[in-house]
Design a protein around this motif. Structure first.
Motif, PDB file in Angstrom:
ATOM      1  N   ASP A 367       0.867  -1.184   0.000  1.00 46.68           N
ATOM      2  CA  ASP A 367       0.000   0.000   0.000  1.00 46.68           C
ATOM      3  C   ASP A 367       0.899   1.228   0.000  1.00 46.68           C
ATOM      4  O   ASP A 367       1.658   1.444   0.943  1.00 46.68           O
ATOM      5  CB  ASP A 367      -0.875   0.003   1.257  1.00 46.68           C
ATOM      6  N   THR A 390      -2.380  -1.087  -3.493  1.00 37.88           N
ATOM      7  CA  THR A 390      -3.175   0.139  -3.601  1.00 37.88           C
ATOM      8  C   THR A 390      -2.246   1.350  -3.703  1.00 37.88           C
ATOM      9  O   THR A 390      -1.153   1.352  -3.143  1.00 37.88           O
ATOM     10  CB  THR A 390      -4.066   0.360  -2.353  1.00 37.88           C
ATOM     11  N   THR A 392      -2.537   5.517  -3.135  1.00 37.90           N
ATOM     12  CA  THR A 392      -3.402   6.621  -2.702  1.00 37.90           C
ATOM     13  C   THR A 392      -2.708   7.934  -3.027  1.00 37.90           C
ATOM     14  O   THR A 392      -1.573   8.167  -2.604  1.00 37.90           O
ATOM     15  CB  THR A 392      -3.687   6.542  -1.187  1.00 37.90           C
ATOM     16  N   GLU A 413      -8.387   8.204 -12.591  1.00 45.01           N
ATOM     17  CA  GLU A 413      -9.718   7.914 -12.050  1.00 45.01           C
ATOM     18  C   GLU A 413     -10.286   6.588 -12.557  1.00 45.01           C
ATOM     19  O   GLU A 413     -11.178   6.030 -11.938  1.00 45.01           O
ATOM     20  CB  GLU A 413     -10.658   9.087 -12.327  1.00 45.01           C
ATOM     21  N   PRO A 416      -8.482   0.982 -11.109  1.00 43.44           N
ATOM     22  CA  PRO A 416      -9.222   0.548  -9.913  1.00 43.44           C
ATOM     23  C   PRO A 416      -8.434   0.605  -8.607  1.00 43.44           C
ATOM     24  O   PRO A 416      -9.023   0.848  -7.554  1.00 43.44           O
ATOM     25  CB  PRO A 416      -9.616  -0.909 -10.235  1.00 43.44           C
ATOM     26  N   ASN A 417      -7.114   0.393  -8.655  1.00 41.02           N
ATOM     27  CA  ASN A 417      -6.393   0.381  -7.362  1.00 41.02           C
ATOM     28  C   ASN A 417      -5.789   1.738  -6.995  1.00 41.02           C
ATOM     29  O   ASN A 417      -4.946   1.829  -6.109  1.00 41.02           O
ATOM     30  CB  ASN A 417      -5.336  -0.736  -7.316  1.00 41.02           C
ATOM     31  N   ILE A 418      -6.216   2.809  -7.705  1.00 42.37           N
ATOM     32  CA  ILE A 418      -5.787   4.161  -7.285  1.00 42.37           C
ATOM     33  C   ILE A 418      -6.962   4.878  -6.626  1.00 42.37           C
ATOM     34  O   ILE A 418      -8.073   4.908  -7.180  1.00 42.37           O
ATOM     35  CB  ILE A 418      -5.298   5.022  -8.473  1.00 42.37           C
ATOM     36  N   THR A 419      -6.701   5.433  -5.445  1.00 45.31           N
ATOM     37  CA  THR A 419      -7.714   6.249  -4.766  1.00 45.31           C
ATOM     38  C   THR A 419      -7.159   7.663  -4.657  1.00 45.31           C
ATOM     39  O   THR A 419      -5.967   7.828  -4.373  1.00 45.31           O
ATOM     40  CB  THR A 419      -7.945   5.735  -3.319  1.00 45.31           C
ATOM     41  N   VAL A 420      -8.001   8.657  -4.877  1.00 42.25           N
ATOM     42  CA  VAL A 420      -7.553  10.044  -4.689  1.00 42.25           C
ATOM     43  C   VAL A 420      -8.232  10.579  -3.438  1.00 42.25           C
ATOM     44  O   VAL A 420      -9.453  10.492  -3.299  1.00 42.25           O
ATOM     45  CB  VAL A 420      -7.917  10.923  -5.905  1.00 42.25           C
ATOM     46  N   ARG A 421      -7.410  11.096  -2.505  1.00 46.28           N
ATOM     47  CA  ARG A 421      -8.000  11.708  -1.303  1.00 46.28           C
ATOM     48  C   ARG A 421      -7.738  13.202  -1.364  1.00 46.28           C
ATOM     49  O   ARG A 421      -6.590  13.645  -1.273  1.00 46.28           O
ATOM     50  CB  ARG A 421      -7.392  11.089  -0.035  1.00 46.28           C
TER      51      ARG A 421
END
Ligand SMILES: Cc1cc2nc3c(=O)[nH]c(=O)nc-3n(C[C@H](O)[C@H](O)[C@H](O)COP(=O)(O)OP(=O)(O)OC[C@H]3O[C@@H](n4cnc5c(N)ncnc54)[C@H](O)[C@@H]3O)c2cc1C
Length: 553
Positions: A367, A390, A392, A413, A416-421
């Motif tokens: 991660d 993942t 982030t 965007e 699938p395994n990228i999250t933007v916070r």
């Protein structure tokens, strides 16, 4: 103090016996050499050592035992961790990930051709442990408030010159006693006391540099080549220029090392498979430049540059100047830092400034986090997402659409395994000698959260040190110096010679730029080193042509 322990775990009992005999023969005078052939017995033995306050200097363990190594390191966090690896150059070897994530410090490949190879490597690893112990002798003592913002700078200067020092908080008994003995009070801090009793109250950079014994006065009027900035590019230019017979002056506003000097572990510099402390690498390069014959002046900021006749002239903050036949500008950039002390102390051990593509494979199944909202952060996220479990992306503002290209935003965007916070900042982090967790502050909710993290890539940009240069030296919109044929592409840049500019040459003939300061530079230590060396080759070419044209006219 009890003798430090060198501990070996190997399941092959006969190999273990041979190792223990060999290591005792070489290191037995200074270290207790011992080991076990099962992880249970090894753990029990290390537990007993921890209880008995027996220091463990080094753990040498087969590479299949990385879980054991992690548990053993919790018992002995200062021990150096060495993996015994059977020769295997596959990218999925456990050693690759262990070293990249900071689960191990070094590796030892077997079989070795002769014992001296193994002894040499082990000596280095043990020397590294020894160098991290509290210094027996303090050349300088710093007395200050715990949170004095000048203390990191003082520590940095001492560390860059390998000066053993101690820090004493002013509120402690030791701090008060040192001030009393020196005959000063705590009204002006920090106070620095040298081993011979000389007291400096709130010293300036030149005061400190002078006390350390380095030259801070510019006492040279002319030279063949003046190099401004003593980071990897400037230092390498100095090594090459001086060794090739040019009369060379190197000027630096602080002390040598540049950004590289502030990195505890540079992992991608060729020749150092376990990484190298940036301060050590730069200190050695500085010594080398000096021994080649460079005249080095520290704590002298360049504040101006002009062309007088055929020669560029560099002006310094103390009013002096040096006229050179050629100049190399290597003043680098100021990376924006996260400014979180716990994170800064883990640079190289899970925390990376910039994206090191070489690290991405090692992120397999991990991660990982990226701070940044620009194109480079987006590209790094996509690249890392191929390997990491993942990714982030931490973005400080509400949106990153203004700072990142549309195509990258779309790709980020849809991965699938990228999250933007968004509206999220790193405020703390830590781990046992490597990054294991981050504390994130969510500015929308006003809450903080601790998350497990194997790596953090900080990509928040930087400012080039070009504010001191005249307009005549063309720069791009971000302030980076434009060089070579790129000059012809740069709006407003003027080149008025009847020849093309040399590569790395700026719009002022005979003035070259190398390293991070240059438009399009790679922003890596090895590339800065390469450009520093290349700049000198081009200086020769420029000087030859200038001599030729002078002889013709
Ligand atoms: C925390 C951190 C970790 C990094 N880790 C890695 C890594 O692991 N691997 C990697 O490849 N790269 C890494 N980098 C990037 C790398 O350090 C830089 O790319 C490299 O140092 C650039 O070298 P340079 O000589 O061009 O400039 P710099 O290293 O920036 O040196 C410029 C020097 O010029 C001096 N100077 C500036 N203005 C003046 C002036 N007016 N007068 C006199 N002197 C002046 C500065 O004080 C400085 O010493 C890291 C950077 C940081 C900040």
């Amino acid at each position: 103090m009890k003798q430090p322990v060198l501990f070996v775990l190997d399941h092959d009992a006969s190999f273990l016996d041979v190792m223990l005999t060999d290591l005792t023969r070489r290191f037995g005078n200074d270290f207790t050499v011992t080991g076990e052939s099962t992880s249970e017995a090894a753990f029990a033995s290390l537990e007993a050592m921890a209880t008995g306050n027996e220091p463990v200097a080094l753990l040498l363990v087969e590479d299949s035992q990385s879980e054991f190594l992690a548990r053993a390191h919790e018992l002995h966090p200062r021990a150096k961790r060495v993996l015994l690896v059977d020769r295997d150059y596959r990218s999925r070897s456990p050693a690759v990930q262990a070293i990249a994530l900071g689960h191990a410090d070094y590796h030892l490949v077997r079989p070795w051709a002769d014992d001296e190879m193994m002894y040499g490597a082990m000596s280095d690893y043990l020397a590294s442990w020894t160098s991290e112990q509290e210094p027996q002798f303090e050349l300088f003592r710093i007395i200050a408030e715990e949170d004095d913002p000048r203390v990191p700078q003082l520590r940095d200067v001492m560390t860059r010159f390998s000066m053993p020092f101690g820090f004493y908080a002013v509120g402690t008994d030791a701090g008060k006693r040192l001030l009393d003995e020196a005959g000063v009070d705590a009204s002006r801090l920090p106070v620095v006391i040298s081993h011979d009793g000389h007291v400096m109250v709130d010293p300036s950079m030149p005061d400190l540099a002078r006390e350390i014994g380095v030259n801070v006065e510019n006492d040279v009027d002319t030279c063949d080549v003046a190099i401004v900035g003593a980071g990897p590019a400037g230092l390498t230019a100095a090594v090459n220029a001086a060794s090739e017979g040019l009369d060379t002056v190197l000027l630096e506003q602080a002390v040598s090392g540049g950004q590289a000097g502030s990195s505890p572990l540079i992992r991608n510099y060729p020749g150092f498979p376990h990484g190298v402390n940036g301060g050590v690498l730069m200190e050695r390069t500085c010594e080398q430049a000096w021994l080649m014959g460079t005249h080095i002046v520290f704590a002298q900021q360049a504040v101006g540059l002009e062309r007088r006749g055929d020669c560029p002239v560099v002006h310094f903050v103390d009013g002096t100047q040096v006229s050179a036949r050629a100049v190399v500008i290597a003043t680098g950039i100021e990376w924006r830092r996260l400014g979180v002390p716990a994170i800064e102390s883990l640079v190289g051990s899970g925390v990376f400034y910039g994206a090191s593509v070489g690290e991405t494979r090692a992120m397999q199944g991990q991660d990982v986090f990226i701070v940044g909202a620009g194109n480079s952060a987006g590209q790094a996220a996509l690249h890392l997402a191929k390997h990491a479990r993942t990714v982030t992306l931490l973005v400080r503002s509400d949106s990153y659409a203004e700072s990142m290209s549309n195509y990258l935003v779309r790709e980020v965007e849809s991965t699938p395994n990228i999250t933007v916070r968004r509206r999220t900042e790193v405020v703390d982090g830590g781990g046992g000698g490597r990054l294991e967790r981050l504390t994130l502050a969510d500015r929308t909710r006003g809450s903080t959260e601790e998350v497990p993290a194997a790596a953090l890539f900080v990509m928040i940009g930087g400012e080039p040190h070009t504010e001191w240069l005249p307009k005549e030296i063309a720069r791009d919109a971000q302030g980076y110096i434009v060089t070579g044929r790129e000059i012809f592409e740069q709006p407003g840049a003027i080149w008025n010679q009847d020849r093309d500019p040399l590569p790395l040459e700026t719009t002022m003939p005979g003035v070259f730029a190398a390293g991070d300061i240059r438009q399009g530079s790679i922003k890596r230590v090895a590339s800065a080193v390469g450009e520093g060396a290349t700049a000198v080759r081009l200086v020769h070419e420029y000087l030859r042509a200038a001599e030729l044209s002078a002889s013709v006219t």
